[in-house]
Design a protein around this motif. Structure first.
Motif, PDB file in Angstrom:
ATOM      1  N   ASN A 141       0.828  -1.214   0.000  1.00 47.41           N
ATOM      2  CA  ASN A 141       0.000   0.000   0.000  1.00 47.41           C
ATOM      3  C   ASN A 141       0.858   1.257   0.000  1.00 47.41           C
ATOM      4  OD1 ASN A 141      -2.432  -1.368  -0.022  1.00 47.41           O
ATOM      5  ND2 ASN A 141      -2.516  -1.531   2.204  1.00 47.41           N
ATOM      6  N   ASN A 377     -11.849  -3.563   1.059  1.00 47.35           N
ATOM      7  CA  ASN A 377     -11.687  -4.017  -0.329  1.00 47.35           C
ATOM      8  C   ASN A 377     -12.749  -5.059  -0.683  1.00 47.35           C
ATOM      9  OD1 ASN A 377     -10.746  -6.751   0.238  1.00 47.35           O
ATOM     10  ND2 ASN A 377      -8.816  -5.828   0.871  1.00 47.35           N
ATOM     11  N   ASN A 386      -5.852   3.156   1.411  1.00 48.49           N
ATOM     12  CA  ASN A 386      -5.900   3.476  -0.016  1.00 48.49           C
ATOM     13  C   ASN A 386      -5.393   4.875  -0.339  1.00 48.49           C
ATOM     14  OD1 ASN A 386      -7.971   5.094   0.812  1.00 48.49           O
ATOM     15  ND2 ASN A 386      -9.574   4.064  -0.344  1.00 48.49           N
TER      16      ASN A 386
END
Length: 479
Positions: A141, A377, A386
């Motif tokens: 990420n 998700n 995110n």
């Protein structure tokens, strides 16, 4: 990547790069700089500029190759382990035919012992591999989701807050509103609780409560019954109720925590209370008729529990701590218990987090100028980071001082406003129609000890800080 040296007396092109993490000198410099021995203490970390890119690539390649070898080794060992375990656990019925009842009984007892030991071993292996998985997810990420600087709203559309009243007050640790914001509850370091009438920003003291033996850390109020809870450094939670004479008195004292009560969360039906503590645990309390009982104690954090938040459906809650972990819990309807369903490892400990809705929450790492956004998700319903958005941390003489942990994050759904404190600054952030986070105002208190709360309608913001030592009431305004 050749530049003139930053030292005007050298008049040479840069040749070297310094890779030392703590170096305070210029990272790119010329040969004369090197001769001046400014980088003498870490000369092994000095490299030629033309070798810089290859050096970085080689370091990353070496690390990834080593990790890949470890993963391959684990895979090979696990195949062998699985095969050996299957052979060991197979039961030969023919062998049992030659045994008597006592021997068969002992054999079964041994098999039960082996099964229990195996379960414990498998659980240990699972937890270890889960930590690896979570670490990989975290860094994936970090690499794939670039920063999204917060968008500044045009001045004509800003809704800001300005001070309308300010007066000196003793140290405050918690502020809450009750009865449609007509009453303000204030918890103090001196262990007292003051009840104020709150009328369009004007306040009048109605009552002073002093039952706790130590500082009041946290407050949470009810809407249905005009009751509220107070959590204290004395390890207790007190339920207060209002009698016919409009006076507040203690109704029940909740005990069981071994440390101060750092945070409190109440569900909308007001029959579930969650409490986080300095003892590293979270307790779930259920209302049984008129009184509250502890139904579950949740462990796992290795440091003070700083913040808890329930989602909209109230079937999940999240918690954070200085131990660099975010826990996600889900409610098991059949067992009527909370169970931990996800652990998110973070680079930094965090003081505050809160759900925005069922599928998104925000997390504030300590002393960082970034607010992290986590979303659920579609693949496995787990939460992943995110994006990050830029926020203000303010200014302070003691810039290395840790962020004062009181002042929970607050999301005002009716106004789509997030109230977020980071270090010395309060950031007022709006979630717009495009799901972008927009900063509408930041207030720099020049001290990290800031406490505050916004009214439910978003009209007033009340704060206290140890620099002005004032309780300040701000009202919403259009610029």
């Amino acid at each position: 990547m050749i530049f003139k040296c930053s030292n005007p007396n050298h008049d040479l092109d840069t040749e070297f790069v310094c890779m030392n993490e703590t170096c305070q000198e210029s990272r790119i410099f010329c040969f004369k700089c090197l001769q001046n021995e400014k980088h003498k203490s870490h000369v092994k970390e000095i490299h030629k500029i033309e070798n810089f890119q290859n050096l970085l690539c080689n370091q990353i390649d070496n690390l990834t190759n080593e990790l890949e070898q470890k993963i391959n080794l684990i895979s090979t060992l696990f195949i062998k382990f699985k095969s050996a375990f299957q052979v060991k656990s197979q039961i030969n019925i023919k062998q049992l035919n030659g045994l008597n009842i006592t021997e068969i009984s002992q054999f079964i007892q041994d098999q039960i012992r082996i099964q229990n030991e195996s379960k414990a071993m498998f659980q240990l292996l699972y937890r270890s591999t889960e930590n690896v998985v979570q670490t990989l997810k975290m860094y994936i990420n970090e690499l794939f989701y670039s920063d999204h600087p917060i968008k500044k709203v045009k001045k004509e559309s800003i809704t800001g807050y300005r001070i309308i009243h300010s007066f000196e007050e003793d140290q405050i640790n918690a502020i809450e509103f009750i009865n449609q914001s007509n009453l303000m509850i204030v918890g103090y370091e001196s262990r007292k609780i003051n009840i104020y009438q709150f009328n369009q920003g004007q306040i009048k003291q109605l009552q002073k409560l002093k039952i706790h033996k130590k500082s009041v850390y946290s407050l949470i109020t009810m809407k249905r019954t005009n009751e509220f809870f107070s959590g204290s450094c004395d390890k207790t939670i007190i339920l207060w109720e209002q009698f016919d004479d409009n006076q507040w008195n203690p109704k029940q004292v909740l005990t069981g925590h071994l440390g101060g009560i750092s945070c409190l969360v109440l569900n909308k039906y007001e029959d579930l209370l969650l409490s986080g503590s300095d003892d590293f645990t979270i307790k779930s309390w259920k209302k049984d008729k008129e009184f509250w009982i502890c139904s579950q104690t949740l462990t796992g954090h290795h440091h003070y529990v700083c913040s808890i938040s329930l989602n909209e459906n109230e079937n999940h809650f999240i918690s954070c701590s200085k131990d660099k972990q975010i826990f996600i819990f889900s409610f098991d309807d059949q067992k009527q218990l909370w169970k931990q369903c996800q652990t998110i490892l973070t680079r930094d400990g965090g003081r505050r987090l809160c759900f925005i809705n069922n599928s998104e929450f925000v997390f504030q790492p300590e002393r960082k100028k970034k607010l992290q956004i986590f979303s659920k998700n579609d693949y496995d319903s787990n939460f992943i980071k995110n994006k990050e958005i830029s926020i203000y941390t303010g200014t302070s003489i003691n810039s290395n001082k840790s962020c004062f942990w009181f002042f929970p994050q607050q999301y005002i759904k009716s106004q789509s406003i997030l109230v977020n404190k980071s270090s010395c600054s309060i950031n007022l952030i709006r979630l717009n129609e495009n799901d972008d986070y927009e900063i509408i105002q930041h207030i720099d208190f020049q001290t990290n000890r800031v406490i505050g709360r916004m009214t439910e309608n978003g009209e007033f913001l009340v704060t206290w800080d140890d620099k002005t030592k004032n309780l300040q009431i701000r009202q919403q305004r259009d610029c």
